[in-house]
Design a protein around this motif. Structure first.
Motif, short mmCIF file in Angstrom:
data_model
loop_
_atom_site.label_atom_id
_atom_site.label_comp_id
_atom_site.label_asym_id
_atom_site.label_seq_id
_atom_site.Cartn_x
_atom_site.Cartn_y
_atom_site.Cartn_z
N TYR A 3 0.83 -1.18 0.00
CA TYR A 3 0.00 0.00 0.00
C TYR A 3 0.87 1.24 0.00
O TYR A 3 1.70 1.44 0.86
CB TYR A 3 -0.92 -0.03 1.23
CG TYR A 3 -1.81 1.16 1.31
CD1 TYR A 3 -2.84 1.34 0.38
CD2 TYR A 3 -1.62 2.11 2.30
CE1 TYR A 3 -3.66 2.44 0.45
CE2 TYR A 3 -2.44 3.22 2.37
CZ TYR A 3 -3.46 3.39 1.45
OH TYR A 3 -4.25 4.48 1.51
N LYS A 5 0.11 5.40 -0.60
CA LYS A 5 -0.97 6.34 -0.90
C LYS A 5 -0.60 7.21 -2.09
O LYS A 5 -1.42 7.94 -2.61
CB LYS A 5 -1.20 7.24 0.32
CG LYS A 5 -1.90 6.53 1.45
CD LYS A 5 -2.25 7.56 2.51
CE LYS A 5 -2.01 6.96 3.89
NZ LYS A 5 -1.36 7.79 4.83
N ASN A 7 -0.23 7.98 -5.54
CA ASN A 7 -0.67 7.40 -6.81
C ASN A 7 0.38 7.53 -7.90
O ASN A 7 0.52 6.67 -8.75
CB ASN A 7 -1.97 8.05 -7.28
CG ASN A 7 -3.12 7.57 -6.42
OD1 ASN A 7 -3.07 6.45 -5.90
ND2 ASN A 7 -4.12 8.42 -6.22
N ASP A 161 4.55 8.93 0.95
CA ASP A 161 3.12 8.65 1.15
C ASP A 161 2.37 9.88 1.65
O ASP A 161 1.19 10.05 1.39
CB ASP A 161 2.93 7.50 2.16
CG ASP A 161 3.10 6.15 1.48
OD1 ASP A 161 3.18 6.13 0.24
OD2 ASP A 161 3.15 5.13 2.19
#
Ligand code: OXD
Ligand code: MN
Length: 581
Positions: A3, A5, A7, A161
Motif C-alpha cells: 500500500y 498512498k 498514486n 506517502d
C-alpha cells in the motif's frame, strides 16, 4: 504491490514493471534483515565475496565488469527542453528523443529479474532541506549501496506517502555494454534514466545524478546551492568550532581532508566530519550560509588510503564496508596500491596478480561505508538546519602556478576563483588521466545547467545573504623541479586551514596581491615541518605565469557568453590591471 498512498509512485512502478517486464517487484524497507538477504543472494550468485573476517568484519568485495569502473561523462546527458539551458558544459539530448531511446533500451530489460523499488531520502530525514527520491533498479549491488549511502526504505516511503515530491530514477544494469550505456537527466520533471552501467556514479542515482545534477537545477530555482563539497568542522584547543566546505574535483583528496588527523604538534585540535562529497547550502534566518550533507555514507577512492594519508578511513573500512574492484591477499584481505601491509595475490579482475602488467587494485576502486563508522563523525550531520559555514574553499590538482592558499578579495572575486579552477584529470572518470582541464567549482561533470547561469546564481548570493563566508583557493599539489610535492599535505593541511580560520576571525595578516591575498610565512604554523623555506616562499607568492593564465581565463569564460555575469569580467579586468601595474 504494498500500500502506498502516492498514486504517482504506484503508477510509475506499474508502468516501469510493464516496460521492463520484470519478473518480481521488491519494495525495499531498508531493514538490516533485507540487507543481509541481499548480501546472501549476491554471495550465492558469486557477485559478492566475503573478506577475511579476522581483520574485516562483515566486509565484502564486488568486482565490476572491467569496462564499467568509472563515470562515463561522454554518455551522460542533460535533457532539458532547451539546449541552451544545458549549456556548453553538458551533453544535451532533446527530451522527446531521450525518452524514445530510453523506452527502447529499457523494453524487456528486466525479464527474469527482480525490480527493486528503493525509496530514499537525501539529507536528515526530518530536515526541511532534505529531498526524497525513488530509484527503481534490477541490481542488488545498487540496493545495498543505497542502503549505506542514503536514508533508505520505510522512513523515506512514509514521507512520499504523505505526498512530498520525489525524484524518479530508473536504473537497469542491461548488458553493461558501453554502446548501450546512457545516463539521462530530465531536470524539469526531476527524472533520471540510467542504463547499462553498475558503477556508483552512474548507478547509485541518489548521488551524482540526483544530489548534484538534478539538485543544482532545483537549487537555482529555489535560491540555494547544491555543490560538490566536503563539510568539515575544525575545533581549536579553546573549544571554538568552525565549519568549512571545500570543493575539489573527484579523487583529489576530499575524503582525506574531511577526516584528517591533526599533526602531532596540534595538541587539543579536533576534526569533525559532516560529509566528504556533497553539500546543500541555504541562507539561514541569521543571513549566514548553512550546509547539510545529503548523503549518509562515503563512496571513497581506496588506493592511497594508508596510516599516513587517512588513518580514520583505514579504520572505518574494517567493518560493514563494501569494497569494489580492490585486489585480494592470499588470506582474503583487501589490498590496494598504497596499503603498507600484505601482498596482493588476486587482482581486481579476479585473476592471478601480476603487478608488472598493471595495478593490482583498480585506481578507481572504492569503499562504501556508513558515515557513522568514521571516528571523526559529527552528530551535527543529523542537524535539521545544517551547520553554519565560516569559509568556502576551492582546490584543484595543479603542479605549478597556483599558490598554496589564496584569499579572495570579495564574494565576486571568490566566485571567479571557483569559476576558473582547473585540475589534472583522475581515474574517477574514464579517459586519460593527468590532463589539465577547467573544472569550475569542481562541478564540470555535475552542474545540471549552463555554467554562465550557474555563476550568475553564485553571484546572486551577495544579495541573498548578509553574512557570507570568505572564499579561498588552495593547492596541495605543487611540485618542485624533480616532480616531488612541495607541500606535505594530508594532516598538515590543517596548518593552512588554521590560517584560513585566523583570517576569518581577524587574527592573521595577509599580503595583498593582484590575484588575491596570500599568507605571510610568519602567520603559518610551520613548527616541526621539514620543508624547504625557499620553496614555500615561492608557493606563497605570485608566479610570473599568471599573465599567461589570465589569457586562458579569458578564453575559457568566453565559451559561456553571453551568460557570463558582468561581475566576473570586472574581476578579470581588476586582476589584469593589477598584474600589468
Ligand atoms: C565521486 C566522484 O565518486 O566525484 O565522488 O566521482
Ligand atoms: Mn565526488
Amino acid at each position: 504491490m504494498p500500500y502506498t498512498k502516492n498514486n504517482s509512485l504506484k503508477e510509475w512502478v506499474r508502468e516501469s514493471a510493464k516496460l521492463t517486464q520484470a519478473k518480481n517487484i521488491h519494495w525495499c524497507t531498508g531493514s538490516e534483515e533485507e540487507y543481509q538477504e541481499l548480501i546472501n543472494l549476491m554471495l550465492k550468485s558469486d557477485t559478492l565475496y566475503k573478506l577475511n573476517t579476522d581483520e574485516y568484519r562483515d566486509c565484502y568485495l564486488h568486482r565490476s565488469d572491467p569496462n564499467d569502473v568509472a563515470r562515463t561523462e561522454h554518455l551522460t546527458f542533460v535533457c532539458s527542453q532547451e539546449k541552451d539551458q544545458a549549456g556548453p558544459n553538458n551533453n544535451w539530448m532533446a527530451p522527446k528523443e531521450a525518452r524514445m531511446l530510453s523506452n527502447e533500451l529499457f523494453a524487456g530489460s528486466m525479464k527474469d529479474r527482480t525490480l527493486y523499488v528503493v525509496p530514499y531520502c537525501m539529507g536528515p530525514i526530518s530536515s526541511p532541506y532534505s529531498q526524497l527520491g525513488v530509484e527503481i533498479t534490477d541490481s542488488p549491488y545498487v540496493v545495498i549501496n543505497m542502503k549505506i549511502m542514503t536514508r533508505m526504505g520505510t522512513q523515506a516511503l512514509k514521507k512520499i506517502d504523505e505526498g512530498k515530491p520525489f525524484v524518479k530514477g530508473l536504473h537497469c544494469t542491461g548488458d553493461l555494454s558501453v554502446e548501450k550505456r546512457r545516463i539521462l537527466h530530465f531536470p524539469e520533471t526531476g527524472e533520471i534514466h540510467s542504463f547499462s552501467s553498475g558503477y556508483g556514479g552512474n548507478a547509485l542515482l541518489g548521488k551524482k545524478c540526483h544530489a548534484l545534477r538534478i539538485a543544482s537545477w532545483q537549487a537555482r530555482q529555489g535560491g540555494w546551492l547544491a555543490e560538490h563539497m566536503l563539510i568539515v568542522g575544525i575545533e581549536n584547543p579553546q573549544g571554538e568550532k568552525h565549519y568549512v566546505v571545500a570543493a575539489f574535483p573527484s579523487a583529489c583528496g576530499k575524503t582525506n581532508l574531511a577526516m584528517l588527523i591533526p599533526p602531532k604538534d596540534y595538541k587539543g585540535w579536533k576534526i569533525w566530519t559532516v560529509g566528504d562529497d556533497i553539500a546543500w547550502m541555504h541562507v539561514g534566518d541569521d543571513g549566514r550560509l548553512y550546509a547539510i550533507n545529503p548523503e549518509a555514507g562515503f563512496f571513497g577512492v581506496v588506493p592511497g588510503t594508508s596510516e599516513k594519508t587517512n588513518p580514520n578511513a583505514l579504520n572505518m573500512i574494517k567493518q560493514d564496508a563494501i569494497f569494489t574492484n580492490v585486489a585480494l591477499t592470499a588470506d582474503g584481505a583487501p589490498w590496494w596500491e598504497g596499503k603498507t601491509s600484505g601482498t596482493p595475490k588476486i587482482n581486481w579482475k579476479g585473476e592471478d596478480c601480476d603487478t608488472a602488467t598493471g595495478p593490482a587494485a583498480h585506481p578507481n576502486s572504492r569503499f562504501t561505508v556508513s558515515s557513522k563508522n568514521c571516528a571523526s563523525y559529527d552528530e551535527a550531520a543529523e542537524s535539521q538546519n545544517g551547520v553554519p559555514i565560516s569559509a568556502i574553499i576551492f582546490g584543484g590538482r595543479r603542479s605549478n602556478l597556483v599558490p598554496l592558499v589564496l584569499e579572495s578579495k570579495s564574494w565576486e572575486h571568490g566566485v571567479l576563483l571557483g569559476a576558473t579552477m582547473a585540475s589534472q584529470t583522475t581515474a574517477a572518470a574514464t579517459g586519460e588521466t593527468g590532463i589539465l582541464r577547467n573544472d569550475p567549482m569542481a562541478m564540470n561533470p555535475f552542474c545540471g545547467y549552463h555554467f554562465g547561469s550557474y555563476w550568475e546564481h553564485w553571484v546572486s548570493f551577495a544579495k541573498r545573504a548578509t553574512h557570507l563566508p570568505r572564499i579561498y583557493n588552495v593547492n596541495w599539489f605543487r611540485t618542485d623541479e624533480n616532480g616531488k610535492f612541495i607541500w606535505p599535505g594530508f594532516g598538515d593541511n590543517l596548518r593552512v586551514l588554521e590560517w584560513i580560520l585566523k583570517r576569518v576571525d581577524g587574527k592573521a595578516q595577509a599580503k595583498e596581491t593582484p590575484i588575491g591575498n596570500l599568507p605571510l610565512l610568519s602567520d603559518l604554523n610551520l613548527e616541526h615541518l621539514d620543508i624547504d623555506k625557499e620553496a614555500l616562499e615561492k608557493l606563497c607568492s605570485v608566479d610570473s605565469g599568471w599573465i599567461e593564465e589570465m589569457k586562458n581565463v579569458d578564453s575559457f569564460l568566453q565559451k559561456f557568453e553571453p551568460k557570463v555575469p558582468k561581475e566576473l569580467w570586472q574581476e578579470v579586468s581588476k586582476i589584469k590591471d593589477g598584474l600589468k601595474a
